[in-house]
Design a protein around this motif. Sequence first.
Motif, PDB file in Angstrom:
ATOM      1  N   ASP A 235       0.855  -1.189   0.000  1.00 53.35           N
ATOM      2  CA  ASP A 235       0.000   0.000   0.000  1.00 53.35           C
ATOM      3  C   ASP A 235       0.884   1.230   0.000  1.00 53.35           C
ATOM      4  O   ASP A 235       1.881   1.293   0.740  1.00 53.35           O
ATOM      5  N   SER A 236       0.539   2.203  -0.835  1.00 55.43           N
ATOM      6  CA  SER A 236       1.256   3.470  -0.877  1.00 55.43           C
ATOM      7  C   SER A 236       0.225   4.581  -1.045  1.00 55.43           C
ATOM      8  O   SER A 236      -0.447   4.656  -2.082  1.00 55.43           O
ATOM      9  N   VAL A 237       0.080   5.425  -0.022  1.00 55.26           N
ATOM     10  CA  VAL A 237      -0.965   6.446  -0.006  1.00 55.26           C
ATOM     11  C   VAL A 237      -0.357   7.774   0.425  1.00 55.26           C
ATOM     12  O   VAL A 237       0.343   7.840   1.445  1.00 55.26           O
ATOM     13  N   ASP A 238      -0.621   8.841  -0.358  1.00 53.97           N
ATOM     14  CA  ASP A 238      -0.181  10.174   0.048  1.00 53.97           C
ATOM     15  C   ASP A 238      -0.800  10.530   1.391  1.00 53.97           C
ATOM     16  O   ASP A 238      -1.957  10.194   1.687  1.00 53.97           O
ATOM     17  N   SER A 239      -0.035  11.225   2.218  1.00 51.63           N
ATOM     18  CA  SER A 239      -0.493  11.518   3.579  1.00 51.63           C
ATOM     19  C   SER A 239      -1.773  12.347   3.610  1.00 51.63           C
ATOM     20  O   SER A 239      -2.575  12.228   4.536  1.00 51.63           O
ATOM     21  N   SER A 240      -2.005  13.183   2.590  1.00 51.96           N
ATOM     22  CA  SER A 240      -3.191  14.051   2.574  1.00 51.96           C
ATOM     23  C   SER A 240      -4.358  13.436   1.811  1.00 51.96           C
ATOM     24  O   SER A 240      -5.392  14.100   1.619  1.00 51.96           O
ATOM     25  N   PHE A 241      -4.215  12.196   1.363  1.00 55.34           N
ATOM     26  CA  PHE A 241      -5.292  11.566   0.597  1.00 55.34           C
ATOM     27  C   PHE A 241      -6.504  11.331   1.502  1.00 55.34           C
ATOM     28  O   PHE A 241      -6.354  10.913   2.655  1.00 55.34           O
ATOM     29  N   PRO A 242      -7.716  11.587   1.012  1.00 59.01           N
ATOM     30  CA  PRO A 242      -8.923  11.401   1.834  1.00 59.01           C
ATOM     31  C   PRO A 242      -9.054   9.960   2.324  1.00 59.01           C
ATOM     32  O   PRO A 242      -8.790   9.014   1.592  1.00 59.01           O
ATOM     33  N   ARG A 243      -9.499   9.832   3.579  1.00 55.09           N
ATOM     34  CA  ARG A 243      -9.662   8.525   4.182  1.00 55.09           C
ATOM     35  C   ARG A 243     -11.003   8.436   4.899  1.00 55.09           C
ATOM     36  O   ARG A 243     -11.672   9.451   5.134  1.00 55.09           O
ATOM     37  N   THR A 244     -11.376   7.218   5.264  1.00 54.23           N
ATOM     38  CA  THR A 244     -12.618   6.992   6.017  1.00 54.23           C
ATOM     39  C   THR A 244     -12.384   7.382   7.484  1.00 54.23           C
ATOM     40  O   THR A 244     -11.270   7.728   7.886  1.00 54.23           O
ATOM     41  N   ASP A 245     -13.450   7.298   8.274  1.00 55.93           N
ATOM     42  CA  ASP A 245     -13.325   7.596   9.702  1.00 55.93           C
ATOM     43  C   ASP A 245     -12.368   6.648  10.398  1.00 55.93           C
ATOM     44  O   ASP A 245     -11.804   6.985  11.460  1.00 55.93           O
ATOM     45  N   ASP A 246     -12.197   5.457   9.843  1.00 51.55           N
ATOM     46  CA  ASP A 246     -11.278   4.481  10.424  1.00 51.55           C
ATOM     47  C   ASP A 246      -9.836   4.719  10.013  1.00 51.55           C
ATOM     48  O   ASP A 246      -8.924   3.993  10.456  1.00 51.55           O
ATOM     49  N   GLY A 247      -9.612   5.727   9.164  1.00 50.08           N
ATOM     50  CA  GLY A 247      -8.263   6.018   8.716  1.00 50.08           C
ATOM     51  C   GLY A 247      -7.797   5.221   7.519  1.00 50.08           C
ATOM     52  O   GLY A 247      -6.627   5.271   7.144  1.00 50.08           O
ATOM     53  N   ASP A 248      -8.721   4.481   6.893  1.00 51.48           N
ATOM     54  CA  ASP A 248      -8.374   3.670   5.732  1.00 51.48           C
ATOM     55  C   ASP A 248      -8.868   4.330   4.440  1.00 51.48           C
ATOM     56  O   ASP A 248      -9.746   5.190   4.452  1.00 51.48           O
ATOM     57  N   VAL A 249      -8.293   3.899   3.346  1.00 53.09           N
ATOM     58  CA  VAL A 249      -8.759   4.334   2.026  1.00 53.09           C
ATOM     59  C   VAL A 249      -9.945   3.465   1.633  1.00 53.09           C
ATOM     60  O   VAL A 249      -9.921   2.240   1.840  1.00 53.09           O
TER      61      VAL A 249
END
Length: 252
Positions: A235-249
């Motif tokens: 998994d590679s996700v930009d730090s500012s990418f929108p996430r769910t309330d659980d902190g996941d994409v």
Amino acid sequence: MKLATFARIAKQLAIEFAAPASVAIAYTIVSESRNGNGWDLIDALAKFSSAFFLSSWLLSQVFRVAKQHRTDDHFTTIQTNLASLLEQIESRTNHLLSNITGGDSYCFLMFLELNRLRKHSDELGKATLLLQRLGQYPISELSIWIVDRDLELPEGAGVGDIAKRGKHIEIGGFARRRKVLTQSLTFDASSNEKCFDIYLSAMNGTIHQKIWVQRIEGQWLVASRVEKDGIVLLDSVDSSFPRTDDGDVAWW
């Protein structure tokens, strides 16, 4: 029979019967010495024969057991060495096959320079494609299909149908760690969001990569997930990418 052969046989017999003969002679002397009637040749020969036979039999059993133990130890050593040799052969064979097929190595794509768009258009997205390999073995027969998830596909479409509608890049053998591809990816950016399914097919299997790009406040953010057979490898996700309330994409 040659004289040298006879001499070796005689020497071996002398070595093997020396101990029983010594025991038999000692027994006969002691036994006859205690006999108050003096020495009797027939009696002495009978005692010597009995003692010689018994001691020969006992010593032969000792030698047989000792030899059996040596044989067992020898077979155990052979078995251990053979198992070690088989492990080495298996390891080297797997290493050789992995160099041909790719082993557990895999490739994935990275989108670069997304924010270097044409100034006169916000409706066009363009990504430079960086191909990267993880693992110690080179990849063979690599082909890549990049599929826009906004494509209208027939109901029940499979991977093959999806791949036919995507961008195809033929790589072949890939032994480098990373390489910027000459092909770039252009896409409709009018919605400020795009999702791609990427299939990287090689001799050692197919990698499914999900890439999700979103433009937020004029900057493109990227989230990537690499899977094989349903198992997440990376998994590679930009730090500012929108996430769910659980902190996941919220992957599809």
